[in-house]
Design a protein around this motif. Structure first.
Motif, mmCIF file in Angstrom:
data_model
loop_
_atom_site.group_PDB
_atom_site.id
_atom_site.type_symbol
_atom_site.label_atom_id
_atom_site.label_comp_id
_atom_site.label_asym_id
_atom_site.label_seq_id
_atom_site.Cartn_x
_atom_site.Cartn_y
_atom_site.Cartn_z
ATOM 1 N N ALA A 53 0.816 -1.216 0.000
ATOM 2 C CA ALA A 53 0.000 0.000 0.000
ATOM 3 C C ALA A 53 0.850 1.268 0.000
ATOM 4 O O ALA A 53 0.310 2.376 -0.113
ATOM 5 N N LYS A 54 2.171 1.090 0.150
ATOM 6 C CA LYS A 54 3.124 2.204 0.178
ATOM 7 C C LYS A 54 2.890 3.159 1.349
ATOM 8 O O LYS A 54 3.231 4.338 1.284
ATOM 9 N N THR A 55 2.290 2.626 2.423
ATOM 10 C CA THR A 55 2.189 3.409 3.650
ATOM 11 C C THR A 55 3.509 3.365 4.416
ATOM 12 O O THR A 55 3.739 4.160 5.330
ATOM 13 N N LEU A 56 4.372 2.419 4.066
ATOM 14 C CA LEU A 56 5.729 2.342 4.587
ATOM 15 C C LEU A 56 6.658 2.015 3.427
ATOM 16 O O LEU A 56 6.229 1.453 2.418
ATOM 17 N N LYS A 57 7.923 2.351 3.566
ATOM 18 C CA LYS A 57 8.890 1.995 2.529
ATOM 19 C C LYS A 57 10.028 1.179 3.137
ATOM 20 O O LYS A 57 10.431 1.395 4.291
ATOM 21 N N PRO A 58 10.548 0.219 2.380
ATOM 22 C CA PRO A 58 11.620 -0.639 2.902
ATOM 23 C C PRO A 58 12.998 -0.043 2.661
ATOM 24 O O PRO A 58 13.261 0.548 1.612
ATOM 25 N N LEU A 59 13.865 -0.205 3.648
ATOM 26 C CA LEU A 59 15.239 0.278 3.509
ATOM 27 C C LEU A 59 16.252 -0.862 3.508
ATOM 28 O O LEU A 59 17.396 -0.661 3.103
ATOM 29 N N GLY A 60 15.862 -2.030 3.964
ATOM 30 C CA GLY A 60 16.776 -3.165 3.985
ATOM 31 C C GLY A 60 16.173 -4.327 4.741
ATOM 32 O O GLY A 60 15.243 -4.151 5.539
ATOM 33 N N ILE A 61 16.672 -5.522 4.481
ATOM 34 C CA ILE A 61 16.199 -6.713 5.183
ATOM 35 C C ILE A 61 17.311 -7.230 6.081
ATOM 36 O O ILE A 61 18.501 -7.083 5.770
ATOM 37 N N SER A 62 16.933 -7.806 7.218
ATOM 38 C CA SER A 62 17.912 -8.125 8.255
ATOM 39 C C SER A 62 18.736 -9.371 7.975
ATOM 40 O O SER A 62 19.779 -9.569 8.593
ATOM 41 N N SER A 63 18.282 -10.241 7.076
ATOM 42 C CA SER A 63 19.016 -11.476 6.793
ATOM 43 C C SER A 63 20.232 -11.197 5.914
ATOM 44 O O SER A 63 20.291 -10.194 5.198
ATOM 45 N N ARG A 101 21.110 -12.751 3.318
ATOM 46 C CA ARG A 101 20.760 -12.902 1.905
ATOM 47 C C ARG A 101 19.366 -12.331 1.654
ATOM 48 O O ARG A 101 18.567 -12.190 2.574
ATOM 49 N N ARG A 102 19.082 -12.057 0.398
ATOM 50 C CA ARG A 102 17.741 -11.611 0.028
ATOM 51 C C ARG A 102 16.735 -12.713 0.331
ATOM 52 O O ARG A 102 17.051 -13.895 0.251
ATOM 53 N N MET A 103 15.528 -12.303 0.659
ATOM 54 C CA MET A 103 14.470 -13.247 0.981
ATOM 55 C C MET A 103 13.591 -13.460 -0.235
ATOM 56 O O MET A 103 13.268 -12.511 -0.969
ATOM 57 N N GLU A 104 13.207 -14.710 -0.465
ATOM 58 C CA GLU A 104 12.374 -15.050 -1.618
ATOM 59 C C GLU A 104 11.102 -14.219 -1.658
ATOM 60 O O GLU A 104 10.618 -13.839 -2.730
ATOM 61 N N LEU A 105 10.548 -13.920 -0.493
ATOM 62 C CA LEU A 105 9.306 -13.155 -0.424
ATOM 63 C C LEU A 105 9.514 -11.707 -0.867
ATOM 64 O O LEU A 105 8.576 -11.056 -1.343
ATOM 65 N N TYR A 106 10.742 -11.190 -0.707
ATOM 66 C CA TYR A 106 11.061 -9.798 -1.048
ATOM 67 C C TYR A 106 12.378 -9.739 -1.820
ATOM 68 O O TYR A 106 13.384 -9.226 -1.321
ATOM 69 N N PRO A 107 12.414 -10.237 -3.036
ATOM 70 C CA PRO A 107 13.688 -10.305 -3.766
ATOM 71 C C PRO A 107 14.299 -8.956 -4.096
ATOM 72 O O PRO A 107 15.502 -8.867 -4.373
ATOM 73 N N ASP A 108 13.496 -7.876 -4.045
ATOM 74 C CA ASP A 108 14.010 -6.560 -4.415
ATOM 75 C C ASP A 108 14.557 -5.756 -3.237
ATOM 76 O O ASP A 108 15.095 -4.664 -3.431
ATOM 77 N N ILE A 109 14.397 -6.285 -2.022
ATOM 78 C CA ILE A 109 14.894 -5.560 -0.842
ATOM 79 C C ILE A 109 16.295 -6.043 -0.513
ATOM 80 O O ILE A 109 16.500 -7.215 -0.204
ATOM 81 N N PRO A 110 17.297 -5.157 -0.565
ATOM 82 C CA PRO A 110 18.681 -5.590 -0.325
ATOM 83 C C PRO A 110 18.937 -5.872 1.153
ATOM 84 O O PRO A 110 18.341 -5.241 2.034
ATOM 85 N N PRO A 111 19.814 -6.817 1.444
ATOM 86 C CA PRO A 111 20.213 -7.059 2.833
ATOM 87 C C PRO A 111 20.930 -5.850 3.414
ATOM 88 O O PRO A 111 21.689 -5.165 2.716
#
Length: 318
Positions: free
Chosen positions: A211-221, A223-233
């Motif tokens: 919904a773009k009410t929040l924006k992602p800045l990075g994922i904690s793992s 490696r990239r997560m299959e559910l969010y392939p576009d979010i960098p670690p």
């Protein structure tokens, strides 16, 4: 016969041949230190259903929330080591070893490790008003405005709190941690813009990111997560950063080693099933599975790791 049913029947047959299937009788309790509906409860109910299906017998979930999971852990630590009482533990099991000045049990010595069940990467999310769209931009902003940005923490000493503390330490930034009693109120205030940042579970963040009410800045793992392939670690910017919440299965100390091994093998086989892995992924979880020895080593490493973070942050249970 559908593939899932065929594989389940084949697995049950193999387990029966090796003596894994349990006799009917007293149900096995899987104790959970959380209320129904949360991540730990979801994992516990999947484990109960699948172990019941594969091993036979009845596995029931017993929710005992409170004290960051310590009430549930104490109940299992004091239970008879007959394999009829188990604990689905969360990252807090390792954190609590240092967060609480004294515990009525030893998080390592009073348990029989069975298996690593799943991990749960978190996403560093920001309110759209934050003038940063990547982690490097956020670090630059935070350094230019020390103490101006706030990060919601869903409970002092929680994985979400300490993951933020690790970020601050590695990035060398001054961000104010704002404590909340739970993830839901923290998320509400970040969406509303009262607080700018938080670490949110992958499943929890999904709707808000869409919904773009929040924006992602990075994922904690790492490696990239299959559910969010576009979010960098986050590790792409801060090498070595690897923070995941996790879930595991423990029994009381003194359980028969053969029984522990059999249960671990049954659970690992379940977690290798593509359908189960997909179900967990839809909840923002990554299926794992391990030997008892591997999980024992992992828990000790987590106790040591989080102990350093708790001490550095000065966090203490209230």
């Amino acid at each position: 016969m559908q593939r899932r049913s065929f594989m389940g029947a084949m697995g049950a047959g193999m387990l029966a041949a090796s003596g894994l299937v349990r006799a009917q009788g007293t149900p096995t309790r899987i104790i959970v230190g959380a209320t129904p509906g949360g991540g730990t409860d979801i994992v516990a109910r999947l484990v109960a259903a699948e172990l019941g299906r594969v091993m036979g017998g009845t596995f029931v979930v017993d929710n005992r929330p409170g004290a960051g999971g310590n009430i549930a852990a104490q109940a299992v630590a004091q239970a008879a080591p007959d394999g009829r009482t188990l604990l689905v533990c969360y990252t807090s099991h390792a954190i609590n070893a240092t967060l609480y000045p004294s515990l009525p049990f030893d998080p390592i010595k009073d348990f029989s490790p069975v298996s690593y069940v799943a991990n749960a990467p978190s996403i560093l999310v920001a309110h759209p008003s934050v003038q940063a769209n990547t982690l490097p931009e956020l670090i630059k902003l935070a350094k230019a405005q020390p103490g101006k940005l706030n990060m919601a923490q869903p409970g002092i000493g929680s994985a979400g709190h300490l993951g933020g503390e690790i970020l601050k330490m590695q990035a060398g930034i001054d961000v104010v941690m704002v404590p909340y009693k739970g993830t839901a109120p923290a998320m509400t205030d970040v969406i509303g813009g009262q607080v700018q940042l938080m670490f949110a579970g992958a499943a929890l963040a999904k709707g808000q990111l869409q919904a773009k009410t929040l924006k992602p800045l990075g994922i904690s793992s790492a490696r990239r997560m299959e559910l969010y392939p576009d979010i960098p670690p986050i590790a792409d910017t801060l090498p070595g950063y690897d923070f995941n919440a996790w879930y595991g299965l423990l029994g009381p100390k003194g359980m028969d080693a053969a029984q522990v091994k059999q249960m671990s093998e049954a659970l690992t086989a379940v977690l290798a099933d593509a359908g189960i892995r997909k179900r967990l992924l839809d909840e923002g979880l990554v299926a794992m599975g391990s030997t008892p020895e591997q999980f024992s080593t992992f828990v000790q490493q987590e106790v040591d790791r989080w102990g350093k973070v708790v001490k550095a942050s000065g966090a203490r249970a209230g």
